[in-house]
Structure formats: C-alpha cells, structure tokens
Design an enzyme around this catalytic site. Structure first.
Site, PDB file in Angstrom:
ATOM      1  N   ASN A 109       0.850  -1.195   0.000  1.00  0.00           N
ATOM      2  CA  ASN A 109       0.000   0.000   0.000  1.00  0.00           C
ATOM      3  C   ASN A 109       0.880   1.237   0.000  1.00  0.00           C
ATOM      4  OD1 ASN A 109      -2.398   1.588   0.344  1.00  0.00           O
ATOM      5  ND2 ASN A 109      -1.919   1.796   2.522  1.00  0.00           N
ATOM      6  N   HIS A 111       0.832   5.199   1.383  1.00  0.00           N
ATOM      7  CA  HIS A 111       0.092   6.009   2.363  1.00  0.00           C
ATOM      8  C   HIS A 111       0.751   7.384   2.451  1.00  0.00           C
ATOM      9  CE1 HIS A 111      -2.538   6.803   5.711  1.00  0.00           C
ATOM     10  NE2 HIS A 111      -1.508   7.331   6.340  1.00  0.00           N
ATOM     11  N   SER A 138       4.828   6.952   2.547  1.00  0.00           N
ATOM     12  CA  SER A 138       5.386   5.639   2.900  1.00  0.00           C
ATOM     13  C   SER A 138       4.766   4.576   1.991  1.00  0.00           C
ATOM     14  CB  SER A 138       5.041   5.269   4.347  1.00  0.00           C
ATOM     15  OG  SER A 138       5.440   6.270   5.257  1.00  0.00           O
ATOM     16  N   GLU A 145      -2.913  -4.816  10.640  1.00  0.00           N
ATOM     17  CA  GLU A 145      -2.990  -3.533  11.334  1.00  0.00           C
ATOM     18  C   GLU A 145      -3.116  -2.402  10.307  1.00  0.00           C
ATOM     19  OE1 GLU A 145      -0.200  -0.895  14.282  1.00  0.00           O
ATOM     20  OE2 GLU A 145       0.416  -2.941  13.818  1.00  0.00           O
ATOM     21  N   LEU A 146      -4.153  -1.602  10.401  1.00  0.00           N
ATOM     22  CA  LEU A 146      -4.418  -0.559   9.408  1.00  0.00           C
ATOM     23  C   LEU A 146      -3.217   0.391   9.271  1.00  0.00           C
ATOM     24  CD1 LEU A 146      -6.471   0.845   7.477  1.00  0.00           C
ATOM     25  CD2 LEU A 146      -7.097   2.280   9.446  1.00  0.00           C
ATOM     26  N   ASP A 147      -2.690   0.479   8.050  1.00  0.00           N
ATOM     27  CA  ASP A 147      -1.525   1.340   7.768  1.00  0.00           C
ATOM     28  C   ASP A 147      -0.365   1.048   8.717  1.00  0.00           C
ATOM     29  OD1 ASP A 147      -2.968   2.618   5.726  1.00  0.00           O
ATOM     30  OD2 ASP A 147      -3.793   4.089   7.117  1.00  0.00           O
ATOM     31  N   GLU A 176       5.033  10.437  -4.364  1.00  0.00           N
ATOM     32  CA  GLU A 176       4.377   9.129  -4.456  1.00  0.00           C
ATOM     33  C   GLU A 176       4.610   8.510  -5.836  1.00  0.00           C
ATOM     34  OE1 GLU A 176       0.327   8.756  -3.020  1.00  0.00           O
ATOM     35  OE2 GLU A 176       0.533  10.540  -1.778  1.00  0.00           O
TER      36      GLU A 176
HETATM   37  C1  GAR Z   1      -2.778   9.025  -2.637  1.00  0.00           C
HETATM   38  O1  GAR Z   1      -2.311  10.186  -2.007  1.00  0.00           O
HETATM   39  C2  GAR Z   1      -2.550   7.819  -1.746  1.00  0.00           C
HETATM   40  O2  GAR Z   1      -1.352   7.872  -1.039  1.00  0.00           O
HETATM   41  C3  GAR Z   1      -3.738   7.917  -0.826  1.00  0.00           C
HETATM   42  O3  GAR Z   1      -4.805   8.290  -1.658  1.00  0.00           O
HETATM   43  C4  GAR Z   1      -4.298   9.059  -2.757  1.00  0.00           C
HETATM   44  C5  GAR Z   1      -4.773   8.426  -4.042  1.00  0.00           C
HETATM   45  O4  GAR Z   1      -4.454   9.231  -5.137  1.00  0.00           O
HETATM   46  N1  GAR Z   1      -3.988   6.695  -0.152  1.00  0.00           N
HETATM   47  C6  GAR Z   1      -4.459   6.624   1.082  1.00  0.00           C
HETATM   48  O5  GAR Z   1      -4.749   7.599   1.741  1.00  0.00           O
HETATM   49  C7  GAR Z   1      -4.629   5.209   1.615  1.00  0.00           C
HETATM   50  N2  GAR Z   1      -4.800   5.231   3.024  1.00  0.00           N
HETATM   51  P1  GAR Z   1      -4.510   8.648  -6.603  1.00  0.00           P
HETATM   52  O6  GAR Z   1      -5.878   7.988  -6.774  1.00  0.00           O
HETATM   53  O7  GAR Z   1      -4.385   9.854  -7.479  1.00  0.00           O
HETATM   54  O8  GAR Z   1      -3.393   7.683  -6.775  1.00  0.00           O
END
Ligand code: GAR
Length: 215
Positions: A109, A111, A138, A145-147, A176
């Site tokens: 994942n 995050h 990250s 465990e969530l995240d 990211e």
């Molecule tokens: C990203 O910032 C990702 O890290 C986050 O959602 C966004 C998705 O953007 N994920 C979380 O918060 C998961 N807990 P995207 O659809 O443009 O890739």
C-alpha cells in the site's frame, strides 16, 4: 519469479494518479499490470487504465451486505489473475483479516504520511495541525494492522509556512509517483520480501522507516 514477468493487479478507488505512474513505469520496467480493480464505479482511474488497454473490473462494495462478502468476491477476482503482487493505489476500503492473510507478503500500500505518523485519513491536515516541518509518503507491506505493516520506503517533503492541506498533498503526490514504481520494481526483481513481520530488501531487514529515498 521471472524478472520480466511480474504480474500485478492494482486496486483503486479514485483519481488513479499513482496508477498512471505505475502504468507509465511498467512500459520500461519489470512488471506488467494484469488488471485494475475498483470498488467505486466512478473512479477516474478506470478511464486511465482503459485508455492503456488494461482490463478493468468494478466490485462495488455497495452491492454487498457484509464486508466479508465483498472481501471474498474481491479475493476471488484477484486470484483469477494469479498475480505476483497486489498493489493498493488509493484504495479506500479497509480489508478484513482473512483477505489480508491470503495475500500476506504479496500486497503493498502507499500512504501519504511518514508512518507510523498519521495512519488513516486527513494526513496532510494532521501534519499541518501538528506543526510538522516535514511530511511525506510511505510504501508498506499490508498487514492486519491498518496502515501498520512494515514500511519498505519513504520519501519526504518540507512543510512550508503558508501551506494548505492541498498544497502539501500535491507536493507529497509528486513523491508518491516516483516512489511507488521504484518499490514495485524491487519486488518484481525478487529483491523485496516480508518475513516475520519485517520488510527485507536484498536479504537485509529494513529499519523501521524503510529505505529513505530522495527522489
Ligand atoms: C494518494 O495520495 C494515496 O497515497 C492515498 O490516496 C491518494 C490516491 O491518489 N492513499 C491513502 O490515503 C490510503 N490510506 P490517486 O488515486 O491519485 O493515486
């Protein structure tokens, strides 16, 4: 695992900008996206995948009475592609423990925080509220465990004095898009694994924050 043939399935719920980064990287990398699955029929990321001729499937969580039923349908669908790796890329459903156990060690994942800081949602606002000078992203193995699974890699951005949560989110998102394809390529090359609840890269257990990348 054959380095050139790492099959991945990507799960999304929304925009899919990380998915797009993975699609772009996969052209010259060692992994191939077999399918993109969304719980949200309106996810913009589905259009991005379709544009690149990648198979897309919707498993709408609203069609299921119980979370376990949704998890099971999703699990069966993913298994039908026999992927080497499952990639959560902005997938905003919490997955139950039997789902996670089934894919343990082959599900990751991304995050938008420097875990263990700010699991859950609203990470950018929480970093601002806390007066953090630094924030980031990250990538971690998914565990029950969530995240909270072992972190594989992080990248950081400065928090500027006049930042809004949106400014910060955009700055983190740029990181990211660089970090996720890099981590997936490590996995595809057979360099990365989960063992005894620790992330190992090239057979070395990674420190708590994982590899610190400066992209
Ligand atoms: C990203 O910032 C990702 O890290 C986050 O959602 C966004 C998705 O953007 N994920 C979380 O918060 C998961 N807990 P995207 O659809 O443009 O890739």
């Amino acid at each position: 695992m054959e380095a050139t043939h790492c099959r991945v399935v990507v799960l999304i719920s929304g925009t899919g900008s990380n998915l797009q980064a993975l699609i772009d990287a996969s052209v010259h990398s060692n992994f191939k996206i077999s399918a993109v699955i969304s719980n949200n029929p309106d996810a913009k990321g589905l259009d991005k995948a379709a544009r690149d001729n990648i198979e897309t499937v919707v498993v709408n969580h609203r069609d299921f009475d119980e979370r376990e039923e949704f998890d099971l349908a999703l699990r069966k669908l993913i298994d039908s592609y026999d992927p080497d790796l499952v990639i959560l890329a902005g997938f905003m459903r919490i997955l139950g423990s039997s789902f996670v156990k089934h894919f343990l060690g082959r599900i990751v994942n991304i995050h938008p925080s420097l875990l263990p800081k700010y699991p859950g949602i609203n990470t950018h606002q929480r970093a601002l509220d806390a007066g953090d000078k630094e924030h980031g992203v990250s990538v971690h193995f998914v565990t029950e465990e969530l995240d909270g699974g072992p972190v594989i890699a992080q990248d950081r951005v400065p928090v500027l004095s006049d930042d809004t949560a949106d400014d910060l989110a955009a700055r983190v998102l740029d990181k990211e898009h660089l970090l996720y394809p890099k981590v997936v390529s490590w996995y595809a090359a057979g360099r990365l694994r989960l063992e005894n609840n620790a992330a190992l890269l090239d057979d070395e257990a990674l420190p708590p924050g994982g590899v610190q990348v400066h992209a």
